[in-house]
Design a protein around this motif. Structure first.
Motif, PDB file in Angstrom:
ATOM      1  N   UNK A  66     -36.959 -16.006  15.417  1.00 45.58           N
ATOM      2  CA  UNK A  66     -35.641 -15.454  14.933  1.00 45.58           C
ATOM      3  C   UNK A  66     -34.467 -16.496  15.762  1.00 45.58           C
ATOM      4  N   UNK A  67     -33.521 -17.079  15.076  1.00 45.31           N
ATOM      5  CA  UNK A  67     -32.377 -17.665  15.564  1.00 45.31           C
ATOM      6  C   UNK A  67     -31.175 -17.187  15.353  1.00 45.31           C
ATOM      7  N   UNK A  68     -30.198 -17.572  16.284  1.00 44.49           N
ATOM      8  CA  UNK A  68     -28.719 -17.000  15.720  1.00 44.49           C
ATOM      9  C   UNK A  68     -27.690 -17.863  15.162  1.00 44.49           C
ATOM     10  N   UNK A  74     -31.297 -26.346  15.692  1.00 44.30           N
ATOM     11  CA  UNK A  74     -31.627 -27.749  15.984  1.00 44.30           C
ATOM     12  C   UNK A  74     -32.097 -27.984  17.408  1.00 44.30           C
ATOM     13  N   UNK A  75     -31.680 -27.129  18.633  1.00 46.56           N
ATOM     14  CA  UNK A  75     -32.502 -27.150  19.601  1.00 46.56           C
ATOM     15  C   UNK A  75     -34.050 -26.753  19.708  1.00 46.56           C
ATOM     16  N   UNK A 113     -36.453 -37.751   8.904  1.00 49.44           N
ATOM     17  CA  UNK A 113     -36.860 -36.394   8.342  1.00 49.44           C
ATOM     18  C   UNK A 113     -36.342 -35.355   8.760  1.00 49.44           C
ATOM     19  N   UNK A 114     -36.146 -35.195   9.926  1.00 45.64           N
ATOM     20  CA  UNK A 114     -35.419 -33.837  10.642  1.00 45.64           C
ATOM     21  C   UNK A 114     -33.933 -33.809  10.285  1.00 45.64           C
ATOM     22  N   UNK A 115     -33.449 -34.693  10.291  1.00 47.42           N
ATOM     23  CA  UNK A 115     -31.802 -34.813   9.746  1.00 47.42           C
ATOM     24  C   UNK A 115     -31.642 -34.217   8.485  1.00 47.42           C
ATOM     25  N   UNK A 116     -32.428 -34.720   7.470  1.00 45.94           N
ATOM     26  CA  UNK A 116     -32.363 -34.469   6.152  1.00 45.94           C
ATOM     27  C   UNK A 116     -32.758 -32.955   6.097  1.00 45.94           C
ATOM     28  N   UNK A 117     -33.817 -32.459   6.731  1.00 47.20           N
ATOM     29  CA  UNK A 117     -34.340 -30.787   6.684  1.00 47.20           C
ATOM     30  C   UNK A 117     -33.123 -30.321   7.240  1.00 47.20           C
ATOM     31  N   UNK A 118     -32.425 -30.647   8.382  1.00 44.30           N
ATOM     32  CA  UNK A 118     -31.491 -29.592   8.941  1.00 44.30           C
ATOM     33  C   UNK A 118     -30.378 -29.526   7.916  1.00 44.30           C
ATOM     34  N   UNK A 119     -29.758 -30.764   7.476  1.00 50.59           N
ATOM     35  CA  UNK A 119     -28.933 -30.723   6.574  1.00 50.59           C
ATOM     36  C   UNK A 119     -29.076 -29.797   5.594  1.00 50.59           C
ATOM     37  N   UNK A 120     -30.191 -29.294   4.861  1.00 51.26           N
ATOM     38  CA  UNK A 120     -30.460 -28.371   3.854  1.00 51.26           C
ATOM     39  C   UNK A 120     -30.232 -27.300   4.413  1.00 51.26           C
ATOM     40  N   UNK A 121     -30.075 -26.905   5.521  1.00 55.26           N
ATOM     41  CA  UNK A 121     -29.977 -25.451   6.240  1.00 55.26           C
ATOM     42  C   UNK A 121     -28.599 -25.226   6.847  1.00 55.26           C
TER      43      UNK A 121
END
Length: 124
Positions: A66-68, A74-75, A113-121
């Motif tokens: 669970x994240x806030x 990202x971290x 790959x990470x940047x594209x995934x993070x952008x979606x969220x």
């Protein structure tokens, strides 16, 4: 706040690995994640293991996180990426059915790959 309901991490078992080794690895990863800005990182109860794993007898190697914040996400991804580099394991991070698979590819490939995934969220 990001929607981290159902955010799961799955450390894929090695072909020749044993459940105790996997449990130890997931414990180390959990400890690292708890040092970050996460609200929780827990091993799910057998009934809470994602459907995909239930047919495999509740395979060990899962964490529910669970994240806030988006920065917390990202971290967490950075920490898992570093952990994958050190351990040589593969980890799948899933939010709302969207899975990011971290493996031993080059750092540049993994970052794209990470940047594209993070952008979606990220929040719109």
């Amino acid at each position: 706040m990001i929607d981290s309901n159902g955010l799961t991490l799955h450390v894929l078992p090695a072909d020749d690995g044993d459940p105790e080794e996997l449990a130890e690895l997931i414990g180390r990863l959990r400890t690292e994640l708890l040092d970050l800005d996460v609200l929780s990182a827990d091993v799910p109860a057998p009934e809470d293991v994602p459907e995909a794993a239930k047919g495999l007898g509740g395979v060990p190697g899962w964490l529910v996180v669970q994240l806030g914040t988006l920065e917390g996400l990202r971290a967490m991804v950075t920490a898992v990426r570093n952990w994958v580099s050190r351990s040589g394991r593969t980890v799948e991070i899933t939010i709302a059915g969207d899975t990011l698979k971290l493996t031993a590819v080059t750092a540049e490939q993994q970052q794209r790959i990470i940047d594209a995934w993070l952008a979606r969220h990220a929040a719109p």
